[in-house]
Write a protein that holds these residues in place. Structure first.
Motif, PDB file in Angstrom:
ATOM      1  N   LEU A 117       0.828  -1.201   0.000  1.00 55.28           N
ATOM      2  CA  LEU A 117       0.000   0.000   0.000  1.00 55.28           C
ATOM      3  C   LEU A 117       0.869   1.260   0.000  1.00 55.28           C
ATOM      4  N   THR A 118       1.999   1.195   0.684  1.00 57.00           N
ATOM      5  CA  THR A 118       2.921   2.340   0.732  1.00 57.00           C
ATOM      6  C   THR A 118       4.304   1.840   0.359  1.00 57.00           C
ATOM      7  N   PRO A 119       4.702   1.970  -0.915  1.00 54.59           N
ATOM      8  CA  PRO A 119       5.990   1.430  -1.353  1.00 54.59           C
ATOM      9  C   PRO A 119       7.152   2.080  -0.611  1.00 54.59           C
ATOM     10  N   GLN A 120       8.142   1.264  -0.288  1.00 58.70           N
ATOM     11  CA  GLN A 120       9.294   1.759   0.459  1.00 58.70           C
ATOM     12  C   GLN A 120      10.495   0.891   0.162  1.00 58.70           C
ATOM     13  N   GLY A 121      11.654   1.338   0.627  1.00 59.70           N
ATOM     14  CA  GLY A 121      12.882   0.565   0.448  1.00 59.70           C
ATOM     15  C   GLY A 121      13.778   1.136  -0.628  1.00 59.70           C
ATOM     16  N   ASN A 122      14.781   0.369  -1.026  1.00 58.08           N
ATOM     17  CA  ASN A 122      15.764   0.797  -2.019  1.00 58.08           C
ATOM     18  C   ASN A 122      15.354   0.329  -3.409  1.00 58.08           C
TER      19      ASN A 122
END
Length: 316
Positions: free
Chosen positions: A87-92
């Motif tokens: 729902l909330t994209p994150q990371g590298n």
């Protein structure tokens, strides 16, 4: 076995250097050496051939690299999903792209993407060399040309449109020398500035509108280079004619610094239609950050009608 030594191992394998891996992971170089030594002792196998300035994977190390990379990718995806980042994209997000295309078209795209999704960190690497996203560990690789590797997923960004062009001053010299330029074969009498890559000088291909086959024209000139920007600058100075994708020269066409030639002919650097693709390994498709980026990029560029094709050309 701890995951940390495995991530250190992947970094050393990708960068080819203990020092480069230390910078990438923000660790002392001595710690990198200890992690690798500990991992090799635990496995009972040497993973790297060590040289003065670089290290190279052994045969066992290369096999281990492929397996570890896949395992850690799956682990990272599982962690991403567990955190609710669908729902909330994150990371590298690791992106690889050609030098000129990245310089001209990716900076603003990435800025706007990270404004919308501030929890994503982007690592952008620019190179004109072929990059295998699986071996390289890239999430998205943007490449231009023909797509042939069926083991990779891909998304077409846009078809390539090549433009034959020159500075107004050189256009006038054409008129003085041969009169009206109406046929590609007339280019044999003109100074053509040609790209020269790893496979040698590129020929130019032309076909009339709606004709199926391209005709090769072996143009020549007093300047060739493996850097497209150098050739564009030479053309801007009035040195000769260039054939390049519209995305590379659209701003100069709009300003009138370059003028399009042989507009009734379709140009190319190969004898078939070229396209711009975003390539990604199959397992990356499960990642929301890749999904979101691909959709955002397609919308930003304009799908099948990219913004560089819409830019008006100043008439002379």
């Amino acid at each position: 076995m701890s995951i940390k030594p495995l991530r250190v191992f992947l970094s050393v394998a990708k960068t080819g250097s203990f020092i480069a891996a230390a910078k990438e992971l923000d660790l002392p170089a001595s710690s990198i050496s200890r992690y690798i030594a500990s991992l090799e002792n635990e496995l009972g196998q040497r993973l790297f051939h060590r040289h003065t300035r670089a290290v190279k994977l052994t045969e066992v190390g290369a096999y281990y690299f492929a397996e570890v990379r896949e395992a850690l990718t799956s682990l990272d995806l599982a962690t991403e999903h567990a955190k609710g980042s669908l729902l909330t994209p994150q990371g590298n997000l690791n992106i690889n792209a050609p030098v000129s295309f990245g310089r001209l078209h990716l900076s603003k795209l990435i800025f706007q993407f990270q404004q919308r999704y501030p929890d994503i960190n982007v690592e952008l690497m620019l190179t004109d060399a072929y990059v295998d996203p699986v071996a390289n560990g890239s999430d998205v690789v943007i490449r231009i040309g023909e797509f042939e590797d069926s083991s990779l997923n891909y998304q077409a960004i846009a078809d390539e449109q090549f433009v034959l062009c020159a500075a107004p001053s050189y256009q006038q010299s054409i008129k003085d020398k041969i009169g009206h330029l109406s046929q590609p074969k007339q280019l044999l009498d003109l100074n053509c500035l040609v790209y020269k890559g790893n496979n040698g000088r590129r020929n130019w291909f032309f076909r009339q509108e709606k004709k199926p086959a391209f005709e090769c024209i072996e143009v020549t000139g007093n300047l060739c280079s493996n850097n497209a920007d150098i050739l564009v600058q030479a053309a801007l100075a009035g040195q000769g004619i260039i054939l390049f994708p519209r995305w590379l020269v659209f701003q100069y066409l709009a300003s009138g610094e370059l003028v399009a030639l042989l507009e009734n002919w379709e140009g190319s650097e190969k004898d078939n239609q070229q396209s711009i693709y975003a390539l990604y390994p199959g397992n990356r498709m499960k990642s929301s950050k890749v999904l979101y980026f691909l959709d955002f990029m397609a919308d930003f560029f304009g799908y099948s009608h990219p913004y560089w094709n819409k830019c008006p050309i100043k008439k002379t």
